[in-house]
Design an enzyme around this catalytic site. Structure first.
Site, PDB file in Angstrom:
ATOM      1  N   LYS A  55       0.839  -1.197   0.000  1.00 36.23           N
ATOM      2  CA  LYS A  55       0.000   0.000   0.000  1.00 36.23           C
ATOM      3  C   LYS A  55       0.872   1.244   0.000  1.00 36.23           C
ATOM      4  O   LYS A  55       0.616   2.206  -0.732  1.00 36.23           O
ATOM      5  CB  LYS A  55      -0.941  -0.020   1.212  1.00 36.23           C
ATOM      6  CG  LYS A  55      -2.064  -1.045   1.082  1.00 36.23           C
ATOM      7  CD  LYS A  55      -2.787  -1.326   2.393  1.00 36.23           C
ATOM      8  CE  LYS A  55      -3.827  -2.441   2.197  1.00 36.23           C
ATOM      9  NZ  LYS A  55      -4.465  -2.869   3.448  1.00 36.23           N
ATOM     10  N   GLN A  99      -4.311  -1.481   9.632  1.00 39.00           N
ATOM     11  CA  GLN A  99      -4.406  -2.845   9.092  1.00 39.00           C
ATOM     12  C   GLN A  99      -5.035  -3.779  10.124  1.00 39.00           C
ATOM     13  O   GLN A  99      -4.623  -3.800  11.283  1.00 39.00           O
ATOM     14  CB  GLN A  99      -2.995  -3.330   8.684  1.00 39.00           C
ATOM     15  CG  GLN A  99      -2.974  -4.671   7.986  1.00 39.00           C
ATOM     16  CD  GLN A  99      -3.627  -4.655   6.609  1.00 39.00           C
ATOM     17  OE1 GLN A  99      -3.655  -3.637   5.928  1.00 39.00           O
ATOM     18  NE2 GLN A  99      -4.179  -5.779   6.189  1.00 39.00           N
ATOM     19  N   ASP A 122     -10.699   3.109   4.581  1.00 46.74           N
ATOM     20  CA  ASP A 122     -11.177   1.721   4.520  1.00 46.74           C
ATOM     21  C   ASP A 122     -12.702   1.664   4.443  1.00 46.74           C
ATOM     22  O   ASP A 122     -13.271   0.631   4.080  1.00 46.74           O
ATOM     23  CB  ASP A 122     -10.759   0.967   5.792  1.00 46.74           C
ATOM     24  CG  ASP A 122      -9.515   0.107   5.595  1.00 46.74           C
ATOM     25  OD1 ASP A 122      -9.346  -0.428   4.492  1.00 46.74           O
ATOM     26  OD2 ASP A 122      -8.746  -0.019   6.566  1.00 46.74           O
TER      27      ASP A 122
HETATM   28  N1  GUN Z   1      -7.362  -6.805   6.585  1.00 55.02           N
HETATM   29  C1  GUN Z   1      -7.877  -7.551   5.574  1.00 55.02           C
HETATM   30  N2  GUN Z   1      -8.459  -6.742   4.642  1.00 55.02           N
HETATM   31  C2  GUN Z   1      -8.291  -5.474   5.072  1.00 55.02           C
HETATM   32  C3  GUN Z   1      -8.657  -4.206   4.539  1.00 55.02           C
HETATM   33  O1  GUN Z   1      -9.261  -4.088   3.489  1.00 55.02           O
HETATM   34  N3  GUN Z   1      -8.298  -3.135   5.275  1.00 55.02           N
HETATM   35  C4  GUN Z   1      -7.648  -3.242   6.469  1.00 55.02           C
HETATM   36  N4  GUN Z   1      -7.359  -2.142   7.133  1.00 55.02           N
HETATM   37  N5  GUN Z   1      -7.288  -4.395   6.987  1.00 55.02           N
HETATM   38  C5  GUN Z   1      -7.609  -5.511   6.286  1.00 55.02           C
END
Ligand code: GUN
Length: 303
Positions: A55, A99, A122
């Site tokens: 990311k 995350q 998100d």
């Molecule tokens: N863990 C698994 N998928 C995601 C996501 O789309 N965003 C975040 N922040 N954590 C995740």
């Protein structure tokens, strides 16, 4: 026997990223500001570390200001709260991504609710969940993986999904539930199936679009698929791959790809399907957040 069209998520994600990069340049010109994304990783889950690194890398590629914060697995909740508050107040940060999953001693919903909704790239904050549920998509930030899944379905079926039967297998807050809202907003007839669903196979057989988001390798069998259907496989499961050598592993989805591709009209591969779209949509959300926070219209080139 005809074979399904393989939906190239990597290529579609790259095209989306290019559009965001162009729009980011236009935004900078107009506002004098640079979109900023902060990612927060707690602990050392190797898969999470890879996602967060990717990311950050893509954020730099599209010309964003990128901040990565890593905290030890045993960090106190208070310290994490303090970091989120600092990022909320930082005018150079337009988007905050924590995350998931977080360690057990941290209250995940408390942390998510602490993120300013306008910085919640998100789309997990209850304000954004509510806006999506109320159909206010132009004011919400939309979860990235579900948004990517809709784009991939449209790449196979065209823009108009109206009236199609969609079966979503999985009811998570991250994928299943928001995906259902998005397909509903596209005027689809949406069914959500999960571990307690009776006779999933029969539901699957009438789905024009099947979205699998369970996290169980090869759970969806080829003979469940309606001939010609579009299959979006959100699962990313690491399984042993002795054929590659002792101790080796590989990634597979929730769908038995080899069997399904002989029946489906179009199908996403794993890897290279939904996964790359998630990051592309995160960049899109960060740009949208930056535009809204600076009172600038989202450049048309972003979509
Ligand atoms: N863990 C698994 N998928 C995601 C996501 O789309 N965003 C975040 N922040 N954590 C995740």
């Amino acid at each position: 026997m005809t074979e399904a069209k393989i939906i190239d998520g990597k290529a579609i994600a790259d095209a989306t990223i290019e559009k965001v990069a162009k729009a980011a340049a236009a935004f900078k010109e107009q506002s004098g500001a640079v979109p900023g994304l902060a990612t927060v990783l707690v602990g050392e889950n190797p898969a999470s570390a890879v996602y967060v690194r990717n990311k950050g890398r893509v954020a730099e590629r599209v010309g964003f200001h990128s901040i990565q914060k890593t905290l030890p697995a045993d960090v106190s909740e208070a310290k994490l709260v303090a970091l989120i508050e600092q990022l909320n107040d930082d005018s150079l940060v337009n988007g905050i991504l924590v995350q998931l999953p977080l360690p057990d001693h941290v209250n995940e919903s408390k942390i998510i609710e602490l993120i300013k909704p306008e910085k919640d790239v998100d789309g997990f904050h209850p304000i954004n969940v509510g806006r999506l549920g109320a159909g206010q998509l132009d004011q919400a930030l939309i979860p990235c993986t579900p948004a990517g899944s809709v784009i991939l379905a449209k790449s196979a079926l065209g823009e108009n999904l109206s009236g199609l039967n969609v079966l979503i297998i999985g009811r998570s807050n991250i994928v299943g539930k928001p995906a259902a809202q998005l397909f509903l907003a596209e005027h689809c007839t949406v069914t959500i199936a999960h571990s307690r669903t009776k006779d999933m196979e029969t539901l699957a057989k009438s789905a024009d679009i099947l979205v699998a988001a369970v996290g169980r390798p090869l759970m969806v069998q080829g003979n469940w698929i309606k001939p010609g259907a579009t299959v979006i496989d959100v699962g990313i499961n690491r399984v042993p791959a002795p054929e590659k050598g002792e101790g080796k592993t590989k990634l597979v989805g929730d769908v038995d790809f080899e069997a399904a591709k002989t029946v489906a009209g179009a199908i996403t591969p794993v890897p290279g399907g939904v996964g790359p779209m998630t990051i592309a949509l995160l960049m899109h959300n960060t740009l949208v957040a930056a535009c809204r926070q600076n009172g600038v219209a989202v450049p048309a080139s972003a979509t």
